[in-house]
Design a protein around this motif. Structure first.
Motif, PDB file in Angstrom:
ATOM      1  N   ARG A 173     -77.869 -97.376  46.484  1.00  0.00           N
ATOM      2  CA  ARG A 173     -77.653 -98.675  47.133  1.00  0.00           C
ATOM      3  C   ARG A 173     -77.690 -98.537  48.655  1.00  0.00           C
ATOM      4  NH1 ARG A 173     -72.913-101.988  44.061  1.00  0.00           N
ATOM      5  NH2 ARG A 173     -72.469-102.442  46.260  1.00  0.00           N
ATOM      6  N   LEU A 174     -77.151 -97.444  49.159  1.00  0.00           N
ATOM      7  CA  LEU A 174     -77.210 -97.202  50.599  1.00  0.00           C
ATOM      8  C   LEU A 174     -78.649 -97.060  51.075  1.00  0.00           C
ATOM      9  CD1 LEU A 174     -74.377 -94.711  51.632  1.00  0.00           C
ATOM     10  CD2 LEU A 174     -74.938 -96.875  52.713  1.00  0.00           C
ATOM     11  N   VAL A 175     -79.441 -96.309  50.326  1.00  0.00           N
ATOM     12  CA  VAL A 175     -80.847 -96.134  50.682  1.00  0.00           C
ATOM     13  C   VAL A 175     -81.587 -97.468  50.647  1.00  0.00           C
ATOM     14  CG1 VAL A 175     -83.011 -95.073  49.904  1.00  0.00           C
ATOM     15  CG2 VAL A 175     -80.908 -93.726  49.967  1.00  0.00           C
ATOM     16  N   ASP A 176     -81.249 -98.323  49.692  1.00  0.00           N
ATOM     17  CA  ASP A 176     -81.907 -99.633  49.578  1.00  0.00           C
ATOM     18  C   ASP A 176     -81.434-100.629  50.625  1.00  0.00           C
ATOM     19  OD1 ASP A 176     -83.559 -98.995  47.481  1.00  0.00           O
ATOM     20  OD2 ASP A 176     -82.219 -99.767  45.927  1.00  0.00           O
ATOM     21  N   ASP A 177     -80.110-100.703  50.821  1.00  0.00           N
ATOM     22  CA  ASP A 177     -79.537-101.818  51.578  1.00  0.00           C
ATOM     23  C   ASP A 177     -78.852-101.417  52.878  1.00  0.00           C
ATOM     24  OD1 ASP A 177     -80.306-103.394  49.355  1.00  0.00           O
ATOM     25  OD2 ASP A 177     -78.422-102.928  48.342  1.00  0.00           O
ATOM     26  N   GLY A 178     -78.375-100.175  52.961  1.00  0.00           N
ATOM     27  CA  GLY A 178     -77.740 -99.715  54.187  1.00  0.00           C
ATOM     28  C   GLY A 178     -76.418-100.378  54.510  1.00  0.00           C
ATOM     29  N   ARG A 179     -75.652-100.797  53.491  1.00  0.00           N
ATOM     30  CA  ARG A 179     -74.381-101.480  53.739  1.00  0.00           C
ATOM     31  C   ARG A 179     -73.264-100.474  54.026  1.00  0.00           C
ATOM     32  NH1 ARG A 179     -75.928-105.318  49.419  1.00  0.00           N
ATOM     33  NH2 ARG A 179     -74.871-103.921  47.964  1.00  0.00           N
ATOM     34  N   ALA A 180     -72.459-100.751  55.055  1.00  0.00           N
ATOM     35  CA  ALA A 180     -71.396 -99.837  55.463  1.00  0.00           C
ATOM     36  C   ALA A 180     -70.348 -99.663  54.372  1.00  0.00           C
ATOM     37  CB  ALA A 180     -70.754-100.332  56.756  1.00  0.00           C
ATOM     38  N   ARG A 181     -70.042-100.747  53.642  1.00  0.00           N
ATOM     39  CA  ARG A 181     -68.981-100.656  52.630  1.00  0.00           C
ATOM     40  C   ARG A 181     -69.364 -99.678  51.522  1.00  0.00           C
ATOM     41  NH1 ARG A 181     -69.465-106.611  49.668  1.00  0.00           N
ATOM     42  NH2 ARG A 181     -71.456-106.221  48.615  1.00  0.00           N
ATOM     43  N   ASP A 182     -70.663 -99.584  51.205  1.00  0.00           N
ATOM     44  CA  ASP A 182     -71.092 -98.621  50.193  1.00  0.00           C
ATOM     45  C   ASP A 182     -70.869 -97.194  50.675  1.00  0.00           C
ATOM     46  OD1 ASP A 182     -71.828-100.525  48.347  1.00  0.00           O
ATOM     47  OD2 ASP A 182     -73.918-100.605  48.995  1.00  0.00           O
ATOM     48  N   ALA A 183     -71.030 -96.971  51.975  1.00  0.00           N
ATOM     49  CA  ALA A 183     -70.799 -95.638  52.534  1.00  0.00           C
ATOM     50  C   ALA A 183     -69.329 -95.245  52.412  1.00  0.00           C
ATOM     51  CB  ALA A 183     -71.246 -95.597  53.990  1.00  0.00           C
ATOM     52  N   TRP A 184     -68.416 -96.184  52.732  1.00  0.00           N
ATOM     53  CA  TRP A 184     -66.992 -95.895  52.589  1.00  0.00           C
ATOM     54  C   TRP A 184     -66.644 -95.585  51.137  1.00  0.00           C
ATOM     55  CZ3 TRP A 184     -64.413 -94.715  56.690  1.00  0.00           C
ATOM     56  CH2 TRP A 184     -64.645 -95.341  57.913  1.00  0.00           C
ATOM     57  N   LEU A 185     -67.131 -96.428  50.218  1.00  0.00           N
ATOM     58  CA  LEU A 185     -66.844 -96.205  48.797  1.00  0.00           C
ATOM     59  C   LEU A 185     -67.427 -94.889  48.304  1.00  0.00           C
ATOM     60  CD1 LEU A 185     -67.472 -99.806  47.369  1.00  0.00           C
ATOM     61  CD2 LEU A 185     -65.273 -98.597  47.470  1.00  0.00           C
ATOM     62  N   ASN A 222     -89.912 -91.707  57.065  1.00  0.00           N
ATOM     63  CA  ASN A 222     -88.731 -91.324  56.310  1.00  0.00           C
ATOM     64  C   ASN A 222     -88.317 -92.440  55.350  1.00  0.00           C
ATOM     65  OD1 ASN A 222     -86.341 -90.299  55.361  1.00  0.00           O
ATOM     66  ND2 ASN A 222     -85.283 -90.338  57.322  1.00  0.00           N
ATOM     67  N   PRO A 223     -88.313 -92.186  54.035  1.00  0.00           N
ATOM     68  CA  PRO A 223     -87.921 -93.240  53.072  1.00  0.00           C
ATOM     69  C   PRO A 223     -86.422 -93.501  53.067  1.00  0.00           C
ATOM     70  CG  PRO A 223     -88.362 -91.189  51.918  1.00  0.00           C
ATOM     71  CD  PRO A 223     -88.734 -90.951  53.361  1.00  0.00           C
ATOM     72  N   TYR A 224     -85.653 -92.668  53.771  1.00  0.00           N
ATOM     73  CA  TYR A 224     -84.201 -92.849  53.823  1.00  0.00           C
ATOM     74  C   TYR A 224     -83.773 -93.389  55.187  1.00  0.00           C
ATOM     75  CZ  TYR A 224     -84.894 -89.554  49.988  1.00  0.00           C
ATOM     76  OH  TYR A 224     -85.343 -88.932  48.855  1.00  0.00           O
ATOM     77  N   ALA A 225     -84.629 -94.187  55.812  1.00  0.00           N
ATOM     78  CA  ALA A 225     -84.370 -94.662  57.172  1.00  0.00           C
ATOM     79  C   ALA A 225     -83.107 -95.505  57.263  1.00  0.00           C
ATOM     80  CB  ALA A 225     -85.578 -95.452  57.681  1.00  0.00           C
ATOM     81  N   LYS A 226     -82.755 -96.239  56.200  1.00  0.00           N
ATOM     82  CA  LYS A 226     -81.570 -97.099  56.239  1.00  0.00           C
ATOM     83  C   LYS A 226     -80.269 -96.306  56.136  1.00  0.00           C
ATOM     84  CE  LYS A 226     -83.712-101.307  54.432  1.00  0.00           C
ATOM     85  NZ  LYS A 226     -83.668-102.344  53.377  1.00  0.00           N
ATOM     86  N   LEU A 227     -80.367 -95.034  55.778  1.00  0.00           N
ATOM     87  CA  LEU A 227     -79.190 -94.169  55.696  1.00  0.00           C
ATOM     88  C   LEU A 227     -79.100 -93.381  56.999  1.00  0.00           C
ATOM     89  CD1 LEU A 227     -76.851 -92.921  54.116  1.00  0.00           C
ATOM     90  CD2 LEU A 227     -78.478 -91.373  53.023  1.00  0.00           C
ATOM     91  N   GLY A 228     -78.311 -93.891  57.927  1.00  0.00           N
ATOM     92  CA  GLY A 228     -78.254 -93.311  59.258  1.00  0.00           C
ATOM     93  C   GLY A 228     -77.006 -92.487  59.510  1.00  0.00           C
ATOM     94  N   TRP A 229     -76.885 -92.018  60.762  1.00  0.00           N
ATOM     95  CA  TRP A 229     -75.741 -91.177  61.125  1.00  0.00           C
ATOM     96  C   TRP A 229     -74.425 -91.944  61.001  1.00  0.00           C
ATOM     97  CZ3 TRP A 229     -75.945 -86.167  61.258  1.00  0.00           C
ATOM     98  CH2 TRP A 229     -77.148 -85.528  61.548  1.00  0.00           C
ATOM     99  N   GLY A 230     -74.436 -93.233  61.261  1.00  0.00           N
ATOM    100  CA  GLY A 230     -73.216 -94.021  61.089  1.00  0.00           C
ATOM    101  C   GLY A 230     -72.731 -94.025  59.650  1.00  0.00           C
ATOM    102  N   HIS A 231     -73.668 -94.128  58.717  1.00  0.00           N
ATOM    103  CA  HIS A 231     -73.299 -94.071  57.295  1.00  0.00           C
ATOM    104  C   HIS A 231     -72.753 -92.684  56.935  1.00  0.00           C
ATOM    105  CE1 HIS A 231     -76.448 -97.289  57.356  1.00  0.00           C
ATOM    106  NE2 HIS A 231     -75.500 -97.915  56.676  1.00  0.00           N
ATOM    107  N   ILE A 232     -73.380 -91.634  57.477  1.00  0.00           N
ATOM    108  CA  ILE A 232     -72.911 -90.278  57.193  1.00  0.00           C
ATOM    109  C   ILE A 232     -71.468 -90.115  57.670  1.00  0.00           C
ATOM    110  CG2 ILE A 232     -73.268 -87.830  57.682  1.00  0.00           C
ATOM    111  CD1 ILE A 232     -75.373 -89.101  55.827  1.00  0.00           C
ATOM    112  N   ALA A 233     -71.148 -90.661  58.837  1.00  0.00           N
ATOM    113  CA  ALA A 233     -69.778 -90.573  59.351  1.00  0.00           C
ATOM    114  C   ALA A 233     -68.808 -91.306  58.426  1.00  0.00           C
ATOM    115  CB  ALA A 233     -69.719 -91.159  60.757  1.00  0.00           C
ATOM    116  N   ARG A 234     -69.208 -92.468  57.937  1.00  0.00           N
ATOM    117  CA  ARG A 234     -68.338 -93.229  57.033  1.00  0.00           C
ATOM    118  C   ARG A 234     -68.151 -92.501  55.706  1.00  0.00           C
ATOM    119  NH1 ARG A 234     -71.549 -97.144  59.659  1.00  0.00           N
ATOM    120  NH2 ARG A 234     -70.300 -98.692  60.812  1.00  0.00           N
TER     121      ARG A 234
END
Length: 512
Positions: A173-185, A222-234
């Motif tokens: 879902r993160l790869v598809d949508d890049g939502r911050a809440r998915d990163a926290w979960l 990069n096919p994972y462009a929506k998964l950025g450093w901010g998501h990795i931190a979360r």
């Protein structure tokens, strides 16, 4: 006064279903179907309360001890990962110490969630291109016996499988949508999964390294462009918080440094030495006698005795090299252990004096095995472990066909495992192994590659430590997905081939 919240909840559910009708209706239907099957199994057919012994008794007893004295310090409490113990203790605290129906219901919900998550993953990965793949995955897992069976015991496999599958869904879902809440979960679920089984951290490491590599190599493609450093931190924040908490707990209980538990070092002895039993004998520090023996190696020893000409044999290092190990007090081979139980093969039981979780002693024993056996036998052990994911053993505890059970042999738990072991080998094994290759086609199949990395994690863990069907089962949703993707890819290629052949023939007279 109570009607408004009910109407509001119904409206929200209707809105949620309408937003993505096909996927969400399938998720709901599959979850309910899987829940009905698992509730019936856990409450009626195979009630969890009837199987509290051995490993299950350990989790149940440690949960009671935690509730009796939550702040006590016990060295042995750091030997096993504690996530499942805390889960069971939480259910006991809320519903009562002997509420077997409550833990059975919780396990049924976890099992049903695995099914729904696997469908959602398949739907996001395959989509409309091969529309039958996702429903096939979901319907197959609704009735998939090994996962149903392992959910009928108070063990760590099912909660870990839940964390693994749900984490994969959130990652996609993160790869598809890049939502911050998915990163926290995702970070929370990865951390909880590591508390249940620290092997989760290898999946984290492989996916993290793979993500970093794609950023360095693929650049703008990069096919994972929506998964950025901010998501990795979360993701990292809750994961590191939970692992740090676990390491502090470990130090409090042992006065040593570690992450979650310290049973991995004794399991490494089994994997690198291939003896089926280890006794830690009483010592001057007050440690009592404890024995561990993994069922897959017990079954491998029996297999070796039944089929001496088989390629896969137990081949314990100690059978050829029973000499003492320097620095290991009281080390002996086939002495105390063989007086307690039958030793079918030489070198099957070893012992030492000291604590069962003493990593320094374990390191010396593993080092001796590697030096005495050489590279070729160690490579053979790794190959044997991979074979043991599908052959030479059945999933314990079902393998022991425990009571209460049907008096009709063909209805026993062991017989069901034998049937499903053949189904798995015939239907899933080869296409799933082919699915390991998706990591090399990440540019064209990026989400398949993420699923495949988790199977790579299993293969690496098993290759180093030990194989067995019980160790594989938590990853079975991943294996089912990879097999389905391979079948879907083959279907796509077949359709293209048929279309090309029709194109070369040209239109028939009836086409006008």
């Amino acid at each position: 006064m109570t009607e408004a919240p009910q109407t509001s909840a119904a409206a929200r559910l209707t809105s949620w279903l309408a937003a993505d009708r096909k996927r969400r209706w399938w998720v709901l239907v599959l979850f309910v179907a899987a829940l009905i099957v698992r509730l019936h199994w856990n409450l009626e057919v195979h009630p969890l309360g009837g199987y509290i012994y051995s490993d299950m008794k350990g989790y149940w007893g440690r949960a009671d001890a935690l509730l009796d004295d939550p702040f006590s310090v016990r060295e042995y409490d750091a030997f096993f990962p504690f996530g499942t113990t805390w889960l069971v203790a939480g259910v006991k605290w809320v519903f009562g110490r002997d509420s077997f129906s409550a833990i059975a219901t919780v396990y049924a919900i976890l099992g049903a969630s695995i099914v729904a998550a696997a469908y959602a993953i398949a739907d996001r990965v395959m989509g409309a291109r091969v529309a039958w793949v996702a429903p096939a995955v979901g319907l197959f897992l609704v009735a998939y016996y090994p996962l149903i069976a392992i959910g009928g015991y108070v063990l760590s496999e099912l909660p870990f499988s839940f964390c693994l599958t749900m984490s994969l869904l959130l990652l996609i879902r993160l790869v598809d949508d890049g939502r911050a809440r998915d990163a926290w979960l995702l970070g929370i679920l990865l951390g909880v999964g590591a508390l249940i089984r620290p092997q989760m951290l290898l999946s984290v490491a492989l996916v993290g390294l793979f993500w970093l590599l794609t950023r360095l190599v693929m650049g703008g493609d990069n096919p994972y462009a929506k998964l950025g450093w901010g998501h990795i931190a979360r993701i990292a924040a809750p994961l590191l918080l939970l692992v740090t908490m676990a390491s502090v707990r470990f130090h409090i209980h042992t006065d040593r440094y570690g992450l979650v538990s310290e049973n991995s070092s004794i399991n490494l002895i089994f994997g690198r030495c291939h003896n089926k039993g280890i006794y830690s004998r009483r010592d001057d520090a007050g440690h009592g006698t404890i024995r561990f023996s993994p069922p897959p190696l017990i079954q491998l020893e029996a297999h070796s005795e039944r089929r001496p000409d088989s390629l896969i044999q137990v081949r314990s290092v100690w059978g050829d090299h029973p000499e003492p190990v320097a620095g290991v007090p009281g080390f002996a081979v086939d002495e105390f252990g063989c007086t307690r139980r039958k030793c079918r093969q030489p070198g099957s039981e070893i012992e030492y004096r000291g604590y069962i979780g003493d990593r320094e002693i374990h390191k010396k024993i593993v080092k001796a095995c590697i030096e005495r056996s050489g590279f070729s036998r160690q490579a053979y052990f790794t190959f044997t472990h991979w074979v043991m994911l599908w052959k030479t053993n059945l999933m314990w505890p079902d393998q022991a066909n425990p009571r209460p059970r049907s008096v009709v042999k063909r209805e026993g738990w062991r017989h069901r495992q034998e049937i499903w072991a053949r189904v798995h080998r015939g239907l899933l094994m080869v296409p799933a192994l082919l699915g390991l290759g998706f990591v090399f086609t990440a540019r064209r199949r990026p989400k398949q590659a993420l699923v495949s990395l988790n199977f790579w994690a299993l293969m690496l863990i098993v290759g180093i430590w030990l194989g067995g069907i019980r160790f594989r089962v938590p990853y079975d949703p991943i294996i089912v997905l990879l097999a389905a993707f391979s079948y879907g890819l083959a279907w796509e290629q077949l359709r293209k081939l048929v279309a090309r052949r029709r194109g070369r023939r040209g239109p028939s007279l009836g086409d006008g």
